[in-house]
Motif scaffolding. Structure first.
Motif, short mmCIF file in Angstrom:
data_model
loop_
_atom_site.label_atom_id
_atom_site.label_comp_id
_atom_site.label_asym_id
_atom_site.label_seq_id
_atom_site.Cartn_x
_atom_site.Cartn_y
_atom_site.Cartn_z
N THR A 89 -1.26 -2.41 2.95
CA THR A 89 -2.12 -1.83 3.99
C THR A 89 -2.36 -0.34 3.77
OG1 THR A 89 -1.28 -3.46 5.56
CG2 THR A 89 -2.38 -1.53 6.48
N ALA A 90 -1.33 0.37 3.35
CA ALA A 90 -1.41 1.83 3.28
C ALA A 90 -1.84 2.34 1.90
CB ALA A 90 -0.03 2.43 3.64
N ASP A 91 -1.74 1.55 0.85
CA ASP A 91 -1.98 2.06 -0.51
C ASP A 91 -3.09 1.21 -1.16
OD1 ASP A 91 -1.95 3.10 -3.03
OD2 ASP A 91 0.24 2.95 -3.30
N PRO A 92 -4.38 1.62 -1.05
CA PRO A 92 -5.47 0.82 -1.65
C PRO A 92 -5.35 0.72 -3.16
CG PRO A 92 -6.32 2.37 -0.03
CD PRO A 92 -4.90 2.74 -0.23
N LEU A 93 -4.86 1.76 -3.82
CA LEU A 93 -4.73 1.73 -5.28
C LEU A 93 -3.74 0.63 -5.69
CD1 LEU A 93 -5.41 2.85 -8.03
CD2 LEU A 93 -3.61 4.59 -7.70
N PHE A 94 -2.61 0.58 -4.99
CA PHE A 94 -1.61 -0.47 -5.28
C PHE A 94 -2.20 -1.85 -5.03
CE2 PHE A 94 1.75 -3.21 -3.40
CZ PHE A 94 2.43 -3.48 -4.57
N ARG A 95 -3.02 -1.97 -3.94
CA ARG A 95 -3.65 -3.26 -3.65
C ARG A 95 -4.62 -3.65 -4.74
NH1 ARG A 95 -5.76 -2.04 0.94
NH2 ARG A 95 -7.87 -1.70 0.15
N GLN A 96 -5.36 -2.69 -5.28
CA GLN A 96 -6.32 -2.99 -6.35
C GLN A 96 -5.60 -3.45 -7.62
OE1 GLN A 96 -8.77 0.47 -6.85
NE2 GLN A 96 -9.69 0.31 -4.78
N ARG A 97 -4.47 -2.80 -7.94
CA ARG A 97 -3.70 -3.25 -9.11
C ARG A 97 -3.18 -4.67 -8.93
NH1 ARG A 97 -0.25 2.38 -9.56
NH2 ARG A 97 -1.89 3.65 -10.58
N VAL A 98 -2.68 -4.93 -7.73
CA VAL A 98 -2.20 -6.30 -7.45
C VAL A 98 -3.36 -7.28 -7.50
CG1 VAL A 98 -1.19 -7.79 -5.69
CG2 VAL A 98 -0.22 -5.52 -6.11
N SER A 99 -4.53 -6.87 -6.95
CA SER A 99 -5.69 -7.76 -6.90
C SER A 99 -6.15 -8.12 -8.31
CB SER A 99 -6.81 -7.08 -6.13
OG SER A 99 -7.99 -7.85 -6.21
N ALA A 100 -6.12 -7.12 -9.23
CA ALA A 100 -6.57 -7.39 -10.60
C ALA A 100 -5.73 -8.48 -11.24
CB ALA A 100 -6.52 -6.10 -11.42
N ARG A 101 -4.43 -8.39 -11.08
CA ARG A 101 -3.55 -9.39 -11.70
C ARG A 101 -3.67 -10.75 -11.00
NH1 ARG A 101 0.27 -7.76 -15.28
NH2 ARG A 101 0.40 -5.51 -15.68
#
Length: 466
Positions: A89-101
């Motif tokens: 919720t708080a870290d969009p960059l971390f979410r994007q990395r997770v989303s890519a994988r």
């Protein structure tokens, strides 16, 4: 519900997304609050993130999740769910990395979600989870559609459960109706059987009433006959009383005659006793003369002396008359009575008596006390007295043996009980032998050979009285 769970300060506000704009939102659009996620979607997002978390580089993993990344796979999603949800919720960059994988692992389904479409056959929960992580254009609508699908499935499940329960109730109702029909048939059969039994009972009641009337008639006849027999019995009793009085008179006459006969018999017995006394006197004088003629010496040894000199146990048959002199009694009051018998032989189990009477003394003092007391009994009664002690060989330091007292010690391999039984077996039939011992085996053994067994307490009290 939002992806993150409520904080401990009970704040109900949802945290906004901090960082770069989502792919499906324009950069100039204001940030919107996180959508409320259905619980299955939230759990699936956490599970997908936990699965790819170990594959990220160390510098790509936020500091709060580095410790969670080291957890075992089955614990990572369960224990790290709050931290994972907060970082997504708080870290969009971390979410994007997770989303890519995650999208790479999802294949065609991930590509379709990125394009903003969802295949009709795809799992709505999986589509919503991928849409939340990838956030393509229209991702909020995909999540709302997934929530609607999840709710529809839940409603369908509820409806199916209600239908199943209704079917079960209908089945039970049908079963209850069948059981009721069977019970009704049974009750009808039972009613028919009861009616039949009632008819039989009524017939039996009519027969019993008829039998009762006949019995009453017979009872009246028997009562009349009984009255007649009672009159006859009264007359017979009167006759019997008269006969009894006559018999009593004859009995009185017979008793008077018997008294006269008893007086005559007593006088005759006195004469016979006088003749018997003269005969015994003659026999005694003849025995004295015969002893003088045969030059018989006085007896110096008694049977117990021969047993004391024997080195081995010699079995001897029980005399035929031995059982005749046995007495089944342990009464201490019998000791004086038995010692008053002619030529009595008193055999004492030494240590059995001393330990019951004066066990607080030493063994030497116990022996001296018993032997001196037995000497007094021998002097008073003139009887033969033998005291037996356990011991492989004779013990030195014994007091002088009083006159009439014999002191014996059992030999090696022999107990005092066995020596006492040999002493009893050696006595001739007819001689009174008194054995003093509280040992039940000794008492039973000597009783079988005709001796009188007495308890040790009888001798202890006799010694205390001396």
């Amino acid at each position: 519900m939002p992806l993150t769970e409520p904080h401990d300060d009970h704040s109900s506000a949802e945290e906004p997304v901090v960082g770069a704009h989502d792919a499906g939102e324009s950069p100039s659009a204001p940030l919107e609050p996180e959508p409320t996620l259905p619980e299955p979607v939230r759990q699936r997002i956490v599970a997908l993130t936990a699965a790819v978390l170990p594959g990220l580089a160390a510098d790509e993993v936020p500091v709060p999740l580095r410790r969670v990344a080291k957890f075992a796979p089955n614990r990572r999603a369960r224990l790290g769910a709050p931290a994972i949800a907060a970082q997504l919720t708080a870290d969009p960059l971390f979410r994007q990395r997770v989303s890519a994988r995650v999208l790479a692992d999802a294949g065609d389904l991930g590509a379709a979600v990125v394009e903003g479409t969802a295949p009709a056959a795809a799992d709505p929960v999986e589509v919503a989870a991928l849409a939340y992580l990838a956030r393509p254009r229209g991702w909020r609508e995909l999540i709302e559609a997934s929530g609607a699908a999840v709710r529809a499935e839940a409603d369908s499940a509820v409806v199916a459960e209600l239908v199943r329960e209704a079917e079960q109730r209908a089945t039970r109702a049908e079963h209850d109706r069948a059981v009721a029909r069977v019970e009704a048939e049974k009750l009808r059969d039972e009613l028919a059987r009861v009616r039949e039994e009632l008819g039989q009972l009524r017939e039996e009641a009519r027969q019993l009433a008829r039998t009762l009337r006949e019995t009453q008639v017979r009872e009246r006849k028997v009562t009349e006959t009984l009255a007649t027999e009672r009159g006859r019995a009264a007359r017979a009793a009167a006759d019997a009383d008269a006969e009894l009085r006559r018999a009593r008179a004859r009995l009185a006459e017979a008793e008077a005659a018997a008294g006269v006969a008893r007086v005559s018999a007593k006088e005759a017995r006195s004469v016979d006793e006088a003749k018997l006394w003269l005969l015994l006197e003659t026999i005694g004088q003849a025995a004295v003369g015969l002893r003088r003629e045969l030059a018989l010496d006085p007896v110096e040894k008694l049977p117990a002396d021969f047993v004391a000199d024997a080195f081995a146990d010699q079995s001897a048959a029980t005399p035929a008359g031995a059982a005749a002199r046995a007495r089944d009694t342990d009464d201490p009051a019998r000791l004086d009575q038995l010692l008053a018998l002619p030529k009595a032989h008193l055999v004492v189990d030494g240590y059995n008596v001393t330990k019951r009477g004066f066990g607080e003394m030493s063994l030497e003092q116990q022996r001296k006390r018993l032997i001196s007391g037995l000497g007094g009994i021998a002097a008073q009664t003139g009887d033969e007295v033998t005291v037996v002690f356990d011991g492989a060989e004779r013990i030195h330091g014994l007091p002088p043996t009083p006159r009439g007292v014999r002191v014996l010690f059992s030999r090696k391999g022999e107990t005092a009980d066995e020596l006492i039984r040999r002493l009893v077996r050696a006595e001739p039939a007819g001689r009174p032998v008194v054995v003093v011992s509280s040992d039940r085996e000794v008492a039973d053994g000597v009783r079988r050979h005709g001796a009188y067994p007495l308890g040790a307490d009888s001798l202890v009290r006799r010694l205390a009285r001396s």
